[in-house]
Design a protein around this motif. Structure first.
Motif, mmCIF file in Angstrom:
data_model
loop_
_atom_site.group_PDB
_atom_site.id
_atom_site.type_symbol
_atom_site.label_atom_id
_atom_site.label_comp_id
_atom_site.label_asym_id
_atom_site.label_seq_id
_atom_site.Cartn_x
_atom_site.Cartn_y
_atom_site.Cartn_z
ATOM 1 N N PRO A 63 34.752 24.932 32.003
ATOM 2 C CA PRO A 63 34.338 24.539 33.357
ATOM 3 C C PRO A 63 33.811 25.761 34.104
ATOM 4 O O PRO A 63 34.150 26.909 33.769
ATOM 5 N N VAL A 64 32.991 25.519 35.127
ATOM 6 C CA VAL A 64 32.462 26.624 35.926
ATOM 7 C C VAL A 64 33.608 27.300 36.674
ATOM 8 O O VAL A 64 34.462 26.638 37.270
ATOM 9 N N ILE A 65 33.628 28.625 36.609
ATOM 10 C CA ILE A 65 34.650 29.430 37.283
ATOM 11 C C ILE A 65 33.997 30.064 38.503
ATOM 12 O O ILE A 65 33.029 30.811 38.377
ATOM 13 N N ASP A 66 34.503 29.749 39.671
ATOM 14 C CA ASP A 66 33.962 30.257 40.934
ATOM 15 C C ASP A 66 35.071 31.043 41.620
ATOM 16 O O ASP A 66 36.066 30.459 42.059
ATOM 17 N N VAL A 67 34.926 32.359 41.671
ATOM 18 C CA VAL A 67 36.018 33.198 42.162
ATOM 19 C C VAL A 67 35.475 34.381 42.964
ATOM 20 O O VAL A 67 34.478 34.996 42.578
ATOM 21 N N PRO A 68 36.096 34.702 44.095
ATOM 22 C CA PRO A 68 35.694 35.897 44.832
ATOM 23 C C PRO A 68 36.230 37.151 44.133
ATOM 24 O O PRO A 68 37.234 37.095 43.423
ATOM 25 N N ALA A 69 35.535 38.270 44.332
ATOM 26 C CA ALA A 69 35.950 39.516 43.688
ATOM 27 C C ALA A 69 35.544 40.693 44.569
ATOM 28 O O ALA A 69 34.751 40.549 45.500
ATOM 29 N N VAL A 70 36.101 41.852 44.260
ATOM 30 C CA VAL A 70 35.735 43.075 44.966
ATOM 31 C C VAL A 70 35.194 44.067 43.943
ATOM 32 O O VAL A 70 35.718 44.188 42.826
ATOM 33 N N VAL A 71 34.123 44.763 44.284
ATOM 34 C CA VAL A 71 33.514 45.754 43.390
ATOM 35 C C VAL A 71 34.369 47.014 43.402
ATOM 36 O O VAL A 71 34.656 47.576 44.469
ATOM 37 N N VAL A 72 34.807 47.472 42.228
ATOM 38 C CA VAL A 72 35.704 48.636 42.157
ATOM 39 C C VAL A 72 35.089 49.844 41.459
ATOM 40 O O VAL A 72 35.602 50.956 41.564
ATOM 41 N N SER A 73 33.979 49.647 40.739
ATOM 42 C CA SER A 73 33.358 50.793 40.063
ATOM 43 C C SER A 73 31.888 50.506 39.799
ATOM 44 O O SER A 73 31.457 49.351 39.769
ATOM 45 N N ARG A 74 31.134 51.599 39.589
ATOM 46 C CA ARG A 74 29.710 51.454 39.264
ATOM 47 C C ARG A 74 29.242 52.626 38.425
ATOM 48 O O ARG A 74 29.545 53.785 38.715
ATOM 49 N N VAL A 75 28.484 52.329 37.373
ATOM 50 C CA VAL A 75 27.766 53.331 36.594
ATOM 51 C C VAL A 75 26.377 52.752 36.346
ATOM 52 O O VAL A 75 26.207 51.830 35.548
ATOM 53 N N CYS A 76 25.387 53.264 37.063
ATOM 54 C CA CYS A 76 24.022 52.716 37.018
ATOM 55 C C CYS A 76 24.048 51.230 37.384
ATOM 56 O O CYS A 76 24.456 50.883 38.470
ATOM 57 N N ASP A 77 23.643 50.343 36.443
ATOM 58 C CA ASP A 77 23.626 48.916 36.749
ATOM 59 C C ASP A 77 24.848 48.185 36.204
ATOM 60 O O ASP A 77 24.882 46.955 36.132
ATOM 61 N N LEU A 78 25.870 48.950 35.812
ATOM 62 C CA LEU A 78 27.112 48.376 35.277
ATOM 63 C C LEU A 78 28.198 48.463 36.349
ATOM 64 O O LEU A 78 28.506 49.538 36.856
ATOM 65 N N TYR A 79 28.768 47.312 36.691
ATOM 66 C CA TYR A 79 29.758 47.239 37.760
ATOM 67 C C TYR A 79 31.082 46.680 37.237
ATOM 68 O O TYR A 79 31.103 45.757 36.431
ATOM 69 N N GLY A 80 32.165 47.237 37.736
ATOM 70 C CA GLY A 80 33.488 46.683 37.487
ATOM 71 C C GLY A 80 33.936 45.932 38.728
ATOM 72 O O GLY A 80 33.818 46.451 39.840
ATOM 73 N N VAL A 81 34.405 44.702 38.550
ATOM 74 C CA VAL A 81 34.888 43.919 39.686
ATOM 75 C C VAL A 81 36.287 43.391 39.393
ATOM 76 O O VAL A 81 36.634 43.102 38.245
ATOM 77 N N ARG A 82 37.096 43.314 40.448
ATOM 78 C CA ARG A 82 38.453 42.790 40.327
ATOM 79 C C ARG A 82 38.526 41.457 41.056
ATOM 80 O O ARG A 82 38.116 41.348 42.214
ATOM 81 N N PHE A 83 39.027 40.435 40.360
ATOM 82 C CA PHE A 83 39.113 39.107 40.948
ATOM 83 C C PHE A 83 40.109 39.072 42.101
ATOM 84 O O PHE A 83 41.135 39.757 42.073
ATOM 85 N N GLN A 84 39.797 38.251 43.089
ATOM 86 C CA GLN A 84 40.739 37.928 44.165
ATOM 87 C C GLN A 84 41.023 36.442 44.035
ATOM 88 O O GLN A 84 40.520 35.626 44.794
ATOM 89 N N GLN A 85 41.823 36.107 43.044
ATOM 90 C CA GLN A 85 41.932 34.721 42.629
ATOM 91 C C GLN A 85 43.256 34.100 43.035
ATOM 92 O O GLN A 85 44.240 34.774 43.278
ATOM 93 N N GLY A 86 43.224 32.784 43.065
ATOM 94 C CA GLY A 86 44.436 32.014 43.265
ATOM 95 C C GLY A 86 44.955 31.521 41.926
ATOM 96 O O GLY A 86 44.347 31.761 40.882
ATOM 97 N N PRO A 87 46.078 30.830 41.922
ATOM 98 C CA PRO A 87 46.691 30.387 40.658
ATOM 99 C C PRO A 87 45.812 29.421 39.863
ATOM 100 O O PRO A 87 45.818 29.457 38.633
ATOM 101 N N ILE A 88 45.027 28.586 40.554
ATOM 102 C CA ILE A 88 44.184 27.620 39.840
ATOM 103 C C ILE A 88 43.086 28.323 39.061
ATOM 104 O O ILE A 88 42.864 28.054 37.877
ATOM 105 N N SER A 89 42.370 29.252 39.735
ATOM 106 C CA SER A 89 41.280 29.944 39.048
ATOM 107 C C SER A 89 41.806 30.809 37.908
ATOM 108 O O SER A 89 41.159 30.953 36.880
ATOM 109 N N GLN A 90 43.012 31.362 38.054
ATOM 110 C CA GLN A 90 43.576 32.165 36.970
ATOM 111 C C GLN A 90 43.840 31.303 35.739
ATOM 112 O O GLN A 90 43.581 31.718 34.610
ATOM 113 N N ILE A 91 44.317 30.091 35.954
ATOM 114 C CA ILE A 91 44.562 29.169 34.836
ATOM 115 C C ILE A 91 43.247 28.815 34.143
ATOM 116 O O ILE A 91 43.157 28.795 32.915
ATOM 117 N N VAL A 92 42.198 28.551 34.931
ATOM 118 C CA VAL A 92 40.894 28.195 34.360
ATOM 119 C C VAL A 92 40.340 29.361 33.538
ATOM 120 O O VAL A 92 39.808 29.172 32.437
#
Length: 201
Positions: A63-92
């Motif tokens: 199923p489509v996963i729709d989750v907010p996140a925060v950008v925590v790192s960047r190297v050129c066009d490569l980004y690391g993001v950390r999810f700000q998820q609830g229990p439902i999105s974590q299960i999905v």
């Protein structure tokens, strides 16, 4: 790469796309790896560290996963993001990861140390997508054994990596799943198999 991460990073045999929302703009990217807590993505969008983004993606047939996140790192066009998820999105997300690993479409490679023995553990697909991590563990970290019990699908490129490990680096093949054991036995029994794997690998 000695695995001290809370959540394992999953790599995909086929690149998975992601839709991104940031600063009122929408864009696309490609997922480099995924874990329960976040992901790495490549995108031409100019994302900013410490800023929130919206992520929408699907892992193969999930199923489509729709989750907010925060950008925590960047190297050129490569980004690391950390999810700000609830229990439902974590299960999905967890269900999507487990299904992709079970089908062999995704892979995890980790290295564990017990006493003086270092074990490389592979879960999911044993394929070319693991080549960089595999060779790094083999040549830079030193591996004594490969645990293949969690392998769910095998490609010839994966067999070639194991051949390099055993023949050139003296690594032992440890626990093996049925699908790996059968593929390895067939490859070793076929005339000229070793030479062919070495050429292809």
């Amino acid at each position: 790469m000695l695995d001290q991460r809370r959540h394992q990073r999953i790599r995909f045999g086929t690149p998975q796309t992601i839709s991104i929302g940031f600063g009122g703009q929408a864009g696309k990217g490609v997922i480099e790896n995924l874990s329960l807590s976040g992901l790495m993505l490549r995108t031409p969008m100019p994302l900013e560290i410490a800023h929130n983004i919206g992520c929408e993606f699907s892992v193969f047939d999930s199923p489509v996963i729709d989750v907010p996140a925060v950008v925590v790192s960047r190297v050129c066009d490569l980004y690391g993001v950390r999810f700000q998820q609830g229990p439902i999105s974590q299960i999905v997300i967890e269900d999507a990861i487990n299904a992709a690993l079970a089908s062999g479409k995704a892979s995890i490679l980790s290295v564990h140390e017990l006493g003086r023995c270092k074990t490389m553990r592979i879960t999911g697909g044993l394929s070319a997508v693991l080549r960089s991590d595999f060779m790094h563990a083999l040549t830079r970290m030193g591996v004594d054994e490969i645990d293949l019990e969690g392998v769910t699908a095998v490609e010839q490129a994966g067999l070639a990596l194991c051949l390099v490990a055993t023949k050139r680096h003296g690594v032992t093949l440890g626990a093996q799943s049925v699908c790996f054991a059968e593929a390895w036995a067939q490859a070793m029994a076929a005339p000229g198999s070793i030479e062919r794997l070495e050429v292809d690998g």
